[in-house]
Design a protein around this motif. Sequence first.
Motif, PDB file in Angstrom:
ATOM      1  N   SER A 222      -0.385   4.565  -1.132  1.00  0.00           N
ATOM      2  CA  SER A 222      -1.827   4.717  -1.018  1.00  0.00           C
ATOM      3  C   SER A 222      -2.270   5.807   0.040  1.00  0.00           C
ATOM      4  O   SER A 222      -1.546   6.341   0.811  1.00  0.00           O
ATOM      5  CB  SER A 222      -2.235   3.398  -0.722  1.00  0.00           C
ATOM      6  OG  SER A 222      -1.900   3.237   0.699  1.00  0.00           O
ATOM      7  N   GLU A 223      -3.605   5.783   0.274  1.00  0.00           N
ATOM      8  CA  GLU A 223      -4.118   6.572   1.133  1.00  0.00           C
ATOM      9  C   GLU A 223      -3.783   6.583   2.734  1.00  0.00           C
ATOM     10  O   GLU A 223      -3.257   7.374   3.241  1.00  0.00           O
ATOM     11  CB  GLU A 223      -5.703   6.803   1.131  1.00  0.00           C
ATOM     12  CG  GLU A 223      -6.199   7.586  -0.310  1.00  0.00           C
ATOM     13  CD  GLU A 223      -7.822   7.080  -0.315  1.00  0.00           C
ATOM     14  OE1 GLU A 223      -8.213   6.389   0.512  1.00  0.00           O
ATOM     15  OE2 GLU A 223      -8.424   7.765  -1.261  1.00  0.00           O
ATOM     16  N   TRP A 224      -3.626   5.281   2.836  1.00  0.00           N
ATOM     17  CA  TRP A 224      -3.278   4.781   4.026  1.00  0.00           C
ATOM     18  C   TRP A 224      -1.808   5.126   4.253  1.00  0.00           C
ATOM     19  O   TRP A 224      -1.518   5.478   5.575  1.00  0.00           O
ATOM     20  CB  TRP A 224      -3.296   3.285   4.316  1.00  0.00           C
ATOM     21  CG  TRP A 224      -4.865   2.860   4.549  1.00  0.00           C
ATOM     22  CD1 TRP A 224      -5.508   2.180   3.686  1.00  0.00           C
ATOM     23  CD2 TRP A 224      -5.553   2.743   5.759  1.00  0.00           C
ATOM     24  NE1 TRP A 224      -6.799   2.058   4.099  1.00  0.00           N
ATOM     25  CE2 TRP A 224      -6.830   2.188   5.296  1.00  0.00           C
ATOM     26  CE3 TRP A 224      -5.528   3.146   6.743  1.00  0.00           C
ATOM     27  CZ2 TRP A 224      -7.627   2.205   6.185  1.00  0.00           C
ATOM     28  CZ3 TRP A 224      -6.332   2.909   7.731  1.00  0.00           C
ATOM     29  CH2 TRP A 224      -7.678   2.532   7.463  1.00  0.00           C
ATOM     30  N   TYR A 225      -0.867   5.094   3.602  1.00  0.00           N
ATOM     31  CA  TYR A 225       0.492   5.510   3.682  1.00  0.00           C
ATOM     32  C   TYR A 225       0.669   7.066   3.921  1.00  0.00           C
ATOM     33  O   TYR A 225       1.253   7.466   4.867  1.00  0.00           O
ATOM     34  CB  TYR A 225       1.242   5.053   2.196  1.00  0.00           C
ATOM     35  CG  TYR A 225       2.706   5.719   2.213  1.00  0.00           C
ATOM     36  CD1 TYR A 225       3.792   4.988   2.957  1.00  0.00           C
ATOM     37  CD2 TYR A 225       3.147   6.960   1.667  1.00  0.00           C
ATOM     38  CE1 TYR A 225       5.121   5.456   2.955  1.00  0.00           C
ATOM     39  CE2 TYR A 225       4.312   7.326   1.814  1.00  0.00           C
ATOM     40  CZ  TYR A 225       5.271   6.516   2.219  1.00  0.00           C
ATOM     41  OH  TYR A 225       6.603   7.075   2.287  1.00  0.00           O
ATOM     42  N   TYR A 226      -0.205   7.818   3.146  1.00  0.00           N
ATOM     43  CA  TYR A 226      -0.125   9.341   3.404  1.00  0.00           C
ATOM     44  C   TYR A 226      -0.784   9.624   4.830  1.00  0.00           C
ATOM     45  O   TYR A 226      -0.367  10.525   5.425  1.00  0.00           O
ATOM     46  CB  TYR A 226      -0.628   9.912   2.350  1.00  0.00           C
ATOM     47  CG  TYR A 226       0.340  10.034   1.314  1.00  0.00           C
ATOM     48  CD1 TYR A 226       1.321  10.760   1.097  1.00  0.00           C
ATOM     49  CD2 TYR A 226      -0.073   9.331  -0.018  1.00  0.00           C
ATOM     50  CE1 TYR A 226       2.229  10.793  -0.086  1.00  0.00           C
ATOM     51  CE2 TYR A 226       0.823   9.036  -1.048  1.00  0.00           C
ATOM     52  CZ  TYR A 226       1.789   9.646  -1.156  1.00  0.00           C
ATOM     53  OH  TYR A 226       2.944   9.866  -2.152  1.00  0.00           O
TER      54      TYR A 226
ATOM     55  N   LEU B  70       0.705  -1.396   0.215  1.00  0.00           N
ATOM     56  CA  LEU B  70       0.008   0.155  -0.177  1.00  0.00           C
ATOM     57  C   LEU B  70       0.858   1.234  -0.018  1.00  0.00           C
ATOM     58  O   LEU B  70       0.436   2.450   0.237  1.00  0.00           O
ATOM     59  CB  LEU B  70      -0.821   0.183   1.258  1.00  0.00           C
ATOM     60  CG  LEU B  70      -2.082  -1.187   1.283  1.00  0.00           C
ATOM     61  CD1 LEU B  70      -2.864  -0.942   2.501  1.00  0.00           C
ATOM     62  CD2 LEU B  70      -2.824  -1.000   0.228  1.00  0.00           C
TER      63      LEU B  70
ATOM     64  N   SER C 129      -8.370  13.213   0.629  1.00  0.00           N
ATOM     65  CA  SER C 129      -8.597  12.136  -0.337  1.00  0.00           C
ATOM     66  C   SER C 129     -10.328  11.418  -0.026  1.00  0.00           C
ATOM     67  O   SER C 129     -10.708  10.739  -0.642  1.00  0.00           O
ATOM     68  CB  SER C 129      -7.567  10.992   0.171  1.00  0.00           C
ATOM     69  OG  SER C 129      -7.738  10.521   1.659  1.00  0.00           O
TER      70      SER C 129
END
Length: 430
Positions: A184-188, A181, A247
């Motif tokens: 991905s959104e989870w990373y940011y 991921l 996001s």
Amino acid sequence: RAGDPAGFASAAGQLHPITPDIRAMRRWFHFALFFFAIAASIGALLRLIYVVEMPWFLFKPWLHAHSHVAMLGWLFPGLLIALIRQDERPAPRRFHMWMTASQAFVVGMLVSFPLQGYGPISIAFSLGQLLVGYGLVVQVWRQTAHWPIAGSRLLVRLALFFQVFSTIGVWAMGPIMRSGLAGSEWYYWSIQWFLHFQFNGWFWFAAMAIGSRWAEKHGVHVDLDRLTVFLWVIGTLLTFALTIAWSERLPAIIAVNSLGVLVQTWAAWRTMRAMFRARLRALVRTTPWMRVVIGAMLIAMGVKVAAQTAVTIPAVADIAMTLRNFVVGFVHLNTLGAGTMVLLAFALERRWLDESRRIIRFGLVALITGFALSELLLFGQGTLIWVRWGMLPGYNWMLFGVSALLPTGAIMLLAGALRGARPVPVVQGS
């Protein structure tokens, strides 16, 4: 003082002699100030890259070096030192060992990030500093255990809690990346978790704890009651919603952030009223340049709260997290406006920065002027982009010019500080 080499006599009361423990803590502060000068110099080069070709200077790796050195080499140790030195007690026995390890890891990050960006070596240094940081947090937690629970101890406990709480975002990045991921959104979101609770939690509450403890020692009664502190905590938690709104543009997320901003504004209003009532007693217990620095800090804090309040407007919320000028300006309101200014005020009070020296005064003027003008340019140009009025003529050159004042001021402060410090006066009745 002439005729008073031991430094014990003073019209204000007594002067603390500079003990070996105080000398050691002062040296650590100087080392942190050295890292600030390095971080500010890198920041100026990051501005220069937009107007001068420097193929050897890769933006992203040097940006990582700039941010890590500023946060972990300057603000983190500086705030810990300021918290520990609020009382005339020796530093914790293992503090110097932990601090040596922490700053050694920062040196590793300073070297490795420009060479490889986020790579095995730089990540190893970052994780090493993170683990050592936990040890330092424990040291400060124990050192401040005697502070009044109804005042400064509650604030310092919250500051240290948010310091640790923010690192959940760092630990989450490993599993996220292993799950494929990355990017991905989870990373940011994990990155924003760390940054949000560092800026709005750790830095913010540490600054309030330092100010609150100073007020307690000097008989300045700032009535910062538990409701006000509770409102600050709730506002900090809820405003994390803005960091994910870019996001997930769900009305519920915008509503949570708006609620958090309103709660935070209420907390700011209650805090300002309490400080206003105590202003006269505080004025007579501060030096002229302490008042200048504290004034700059309070203005920056007020602008920061006003900027967050503005994002309750949907059109502003849409642009707040996507326009880089606003993002960088907001970050610097926290790091330079709140964190750095409270550390400079602390150093002036301890006379680790002696305002009677011209180089110190010039350094403060350069630093505050560079900070103020860079914020005006960032927010001003961001507003012009937002309303589609184009670029200010010579904007990048102007931004580099005012940014260059920051390392200039930091280097002048460091040069003046290394010449030594005078003993610290104890105000009668403190």
